[in-house]
Scaffold this motif. Structure first.
Motif, PDB file in Angstrom:
ATOM      1  N   PHE A  49       0.817  -1.212   0.000  1.00  0.00           N
ATOM      2  CA  PHE A  49       0.000   0.000   0.000  1.00  0.00           C
ATOM      3  C   PHE A  49       0.850   1.261   0.000  1.00  0.00           C
ATOM      4  O   PHE A  49       0.417   2.324  -0.431  1.00  0.00           O
ATOM      5  N   PHE A  50       2.084   1.153   0.475  1.00  0.00           N
ATOM      6  CA  PHE A  50       2.925   2.326   0.684  1.00  0.00           C
ATOM      7  C   PHE A  50       3.668   2.773  -0.573  1.00  0.00           C
ATOM      8  O   PHE A  50       4.580   3.590  -0.488  1.00  0.00           O
ATOM      9  N   THR A  51       3.299   2.248  -1.723  1.00  0.00           N
ATOM     10  CA  THR A  51       3.849   2.767  -2.976  1.00  0.00           C
ATOM     11  C   THR A  51       2.760   3.564  -3.688  1.00  0.00           C
ATOM     12  O   THR A  51       1.581   3.200  -3.674  1.00  0.00           O
ATOM     13  N   MET A  52       3.168   4.659  -4.321  1.00  0.00           N
ATOM     14  CA  MET A  52       2.213   5.541  -4.988  1.00  0.00           C
ATOM     15  C   MET A  52       1.465   4.808  -6.097  1.00  0.00           C
ATOM     16  O   MET A  52       0.252   4.968  -6.284  1.00  0.00           O
ATOM     17  N   GLY A  53       2.215   3.983  -6.836  1.00  0.00           N
ATOM     18  CA  GLY A  53       1.609   3.277  -7.956  1.00  0.00           C
ATOM     19  C   GLY A  53       0.493   2.345  -7.541  1.00  0.00           C
ATOM     20  O   GLY A  53      -0.493   2.170  -8.273  1.00  0.00           O
ATOM     21  N   THR A  54       0.611   1.740  -6.369  1.00  0.00           N
ATOM     22  CA  THR A  54      -0.421   0.805  -5.908  1.00  0.00           C
ATOM     23  C   THR A  54      -1.745   1.512  -5.707  1.00  0.00           C
ATOM     24  O   THR A  54      -2.803   1.039  -6.149  1.00  0.00           O
ATOM     25  N   THR A  55      -1.710   2.653  -5.035  1.00  0.00           N
ATOM     26  CA  THR A  55      -2.950   3.408  -4.807  1.00  0.00           C
ATOM     27  C   THR A  55      -3.573   3.838  -6.127  1.00  0.00           C
ATOM     28  O   THR A  55      -4.797   3.757  -6.317  1.00  0.00           O
ATOM     29  N   MET A  56      -2.755   4.290  -7.074  1.00  0.00           N
ATOM     30  CA  MET A  56      -3.269   4.725  -8.367  1.00  0.00           C
ATOM     31  C   MET A  56      -3.889   3.557  -9.130  1.00  0.00           C
ATOM     32  O   MET A  56      -4.952   3.692  -9.757  1.00  0.00           O
ATOM     33  N   ALA A  57      -3.232   2.400  -9.068  1.00  0.00           N
ATOM     34  CA  ALA A  57      -3.763   1.216  -9.747  1.00  0.00           C
ATOM     35  C   ALA A  57      -5.089   0.781  -9.130  1.00  0.00           C
ATOM     36  O   ALA A  57      -6.010   0.352  -9.845  1.00  0.00           O
ATOM     37  N   LEU A  58      -5.207   0.891  -7.818  1.00  0.00           N
ATOM     38  CA  LEU A  58      -6.476   0.551  -7.149  1.00  0.00           C
ATOM     39  C   LEU A  58      -7.602   1.469  -7.626  1.00  0.00           C
ATOM     40  O   LEU A  58      -8.744   1.029  -7.831  1.00  0.00           O
ATOM     41  N   ASN A  59      -7.304   2.750  -7.788  1.00  0.00           N
ATOM     42  CA  ASN A  59      -8.315   3.681  -8.290  1.00  0.00           C
ATOM     43  C   ASN A  59      -8.763   3.318  -9.700  1.00  0.00           C
ATOM     44  O   ASN A  59      -9.945   3.421 -10.044  1.00  0.00           O
TER      45      ASN A  59
END
Length: 699
Positions: free
Chosen positions: A19-29
């Motif tokens: 969760f602590f990588t920026m890309g993960t949050t963006m991919a979830l969105n």
């Protein structure tokens, strides 16, 4: 742009199961949108619950879009692979490019080279990407975008594009598309503006700008865009501190604040000064008709809010007209004995929704150009009262709610029927169902009287700007470029000769190389006369004692010549002599100038002139070439316009001033080698205008 904003499938580089990588949050969105998402990861079998692929070549299809949230060097390698695989759209979220300096600039050039090689159009780098409400695609970091509506935003900042999501949602501002453009290595603000201009779902365009690279192209597109829909811009690069921050942020090429201000007006763009104004105005412009005149009616159930709205309106140039006795008599049929009907119309305490939402708005809109309302309350207030009223007092919430909704739904229809704007004010937010209903049906409701009045003014300003844009016609130059030879820096006499070629009236001057020549010329011209130093090194003649006025006889001319030459020798050896010209009766002193600015080209200036021009700084700016409507607005926007229009015996011929500005623009179009032009003073009076002093410089 359409394919980038409406992909059917996306390859994503930079997501993981942390969760602590920026890309993960963006991919979830993105996953939430339901669009096919292919995570590319060199080690993981699954990423965010989706099958991961070791390389782009392993994907089961060629995606419409690739998104990169990986180190800058890795972006170059993966972009190459994507191009070879057939992907032709990309979003480069990654930083570490031109915004960090020389090394990053090298990476960015390589990135552009790779993209051009494979015909890839990309957004970024250093961007958060896009939000498209119509397919629920959010590539950004914040997960709660605003609801679907008519505003589209172009932002040279990920924070403005994305971190504002919670605020925009809370305020009820509804968006179509949001584009974070980052460093603009490929797709830039011009491309986005051109796309949104034609986008049927976009009703108004908001822009956060730190600098414009393709200045002329931007002006051309913006000038066309504002003919068909409103555009609001917030420019952050106009101060020294702002420019410094923008350079480190997106490597933006900033420009002088006053030039951007003039350029926005020239293109028909409303300039916001704050984030609140940017979004407030864009929202009103996306849902309400323009304000055709300045007369505002105010409807309130509170004296204080009515007074605030009235005061705000008049301070920003709107009018609160006193209603006629006939209209007041009609209003009194619906007002209580303690009500006020002169404008503002104050109902005081009255819970009859038919008056507030239907009867009085109809009366007012027959007599004013727009309506501001305070007193919007739904069931929230009554529900809170009911909580502690218990059985002591009957609070018929459902009955009140039903009666309110029966009439509240009429207000948006009234605005449409009369084609006039209605804007609300409420200190209660969207937690109140009446506020939410009105906002969801096209009536903006703002949290303060000041913001509501500002939005109403924006509706008026856009109507004026749009009219100016529609009046512009392609104008042929007075001269043809092929007829002209390049010039070099000109002194006063030479400058005036060139100006006369373009039909610009000047105070004729004659060159005297000796004292005797000066006396003979003065006698020939007729006293009184003016002597001025003629030297390529002296620009501000008065500063060195190089100007002598009102010389009435031969001896005064001789003495003036000696003093001028002596003063000039203190600063330069290059002295041609002096100019001799007739002493004019005078007029209103004005200054017209041209400067050549990096990136935006030639800029024409107009303002009060004489020796105080740099102190008063009452100057307007436009980018050359200008049209007649630009010249007209330049003249009217300076603080000294009241003097020009007629004040205490002083008056100028406005048409001659417009002609002067147009002809200077023509001259510069013919002679782009000119780097600076200075006409100061220009004497203006009711009979016309004349250039008294002039210098033209070629860099």
């Amino acid at each position: 742009m359409h394919k980038l904003l409406n992909p059917k499938s996306i390859a994503f580089f930079g997501a993981s199961n942390s969760f602590f990588t920026m890309g993960t949050t963006m991919a979830l969105n993105i996953k939430k949108s339901g669009i096919k998402l292919y995570p590319v990861h060199p080690r993981e079998e699954k990423v965010i619950g989706l099958k991961a692929y070791k390389s782009v070549e392993d994907l089961p299809e060629v995606p419409d879009l690739a998104i990169f949230v990986i180190p800058a060097r890795a972006v170059l390698e993966e972009m190459e692979k994507c191009g070879e695989f057939g992907i032709n759209r990309a979003i480069v979220v990654s930083g570490g490019f031109s915004e960090i300096g020389e090394e990053g600039e090298t990476f960015e050039k390589e990135l552009v080279s790779v993209a051009n090689k494979h015909k890839i159009r990309f957004l970024g780098p250093n961007t958060l990407g896009i939000y498209n409400a119509h397919n629920n695609l959010n590539t950004m970091w914040f997960p709660f975008p605003p609801e679907k509506g008519g505003i589209s935003l172009i932002a040279q900042s990920g924070t403005i594009a994305n971190h504002t999501f919670p605020m925009l949602r809370r305020l009820g501002y509804k968006f179509s598309k949001i584009i974070s453009i980052g460093n603009e290595a490929d797709i830039d603000i011009v491309d986005c503006l051109e796309y949104l201009m034609a986008d049927l779902n976009t009703k108004s365009i908001a822009m956060y700008i730190e600098g414009v690279r393709r200045f002329k192209e931007f002006m051309n597109v913006a000038g066309e865009a504002t003919k068909v829909k409103p555009v609001v811009a917030l420019y952050a690069g106009g101060t020294e501190a702002g420019a410094r921050a923008c350079k480190s942020h997106t490597a933006a090429i900033t420009g002088k604040d006053e030039i951007y201000d003039g350029m926005f007006k020239q293109c028909g763009i409303l300039r916001a000064k704050t984030i609140d104004e940017l979004f407030d105005w864009a929202f009103a412009l996306s849902v309400q008709p323009t304000l055709k005149g300045k007369k505002i009616g105010i409807l309130t159930d509170s004296g204080g809010s009515g007074a605030c709205m009235a005061d705000c309106c008049e301070r920003i140039g709107l009018e609160i007209p006193l209603l006629s006795p006939e209209v007041q008599n009609e209003l009194r049929k619906h007002a209580s004995k303690v009500g006020f009907t002169k404008n503002p119309v104050d109902l005081t305490f009255d819970l009859d929704p038919s008056k507030f939402y239907e009867k009085i708005p109809k009366i007012l809109l027959k007599n004013v150009d727009g309506l501001l309302c305070y007193g919007i309350f739904g069931s929230k207030f009554f529900e809170e009262i009911k909580k502690f009223a218990s059985s002591d007092v009957n609070v018929p919430v459902d009955e009140i709610k039903g009666a309110t909704y029966k009439f509240i739904e009429k207000l948006p229809k009234i605005s449409t029927e009369y084609n006039k704007p209605i804007i609300g004010v409420s200190f209660v937010g969207r937690e109140d169902d009446a506020v939410a209903f009105l906002q969801d049906h096209g009536i903006p409701v703002y949290p303060t009287p000041e913001r509501a009045a500002g939005a109403m003014k924006a509706l008026y300003v856009y109507s004026i700007l749009k009219d100016q844009q529609m009046r512009k016609q392609t104008r042929e130059l007075k001269r043809k470029r092929e007829d002209k030879k390049k010039i070099t820096t000109l002194m006063e006499n030479e400058s005036k000769e060139l100006l006369e070629e373009y039909g610009i009236k000047t105070a004729k001057c004659y060159v005297a190389a000796t004292k005797r020549e000066a006396v003979e010329l003065a006698k020939e011209i007729g006293f009184p006369v003016v002597l001025k130093i003629l030297s390529p090194d002296v620009v501000h003649k008065s500063d060195i004692g190089g100007v002598k006025l009102n010389l009435r006889n031969e001896s005064e001319v001789e003495r003036a010549y000696e003093e001028i030459i002596a003063n000039a020798k203190k600063v330069t050896d290059k002295i041609t002599g002096v100019t001799v010209q007739k002493m004019l009766d005078g007029g209103i002193e004005l200054a017209v100038g041209v400067i050549k600015e990096l990136n935006c080209g030639h800029v024409i200036t107009f303002g009060l002139g004489g020796v105080f021009v740099e102190v008063l700084k009452d100057v307007s700016y436009r980018v050359i070439p200008i049209h007649e409507v630009d010249a007209e607005s330049m003249i009217e926007e300076i603080r000294g316009y009241r003097i020009l229009a007629g004040h205490r015996g002083m008056k100028a011929d406005i048409d001659s001033l417009k002609s002067l500005l147009i002809r200077v623009s023509d001259l510069i179009e013919d002679h782009p080698e000119i780097s600076e032009l200075d006409l100061n003073p220009v004497f203006a009076n009711p009979d016309g205008c004349v250039v008294v002093d002039a210098r033209i410089f070629v860099s």
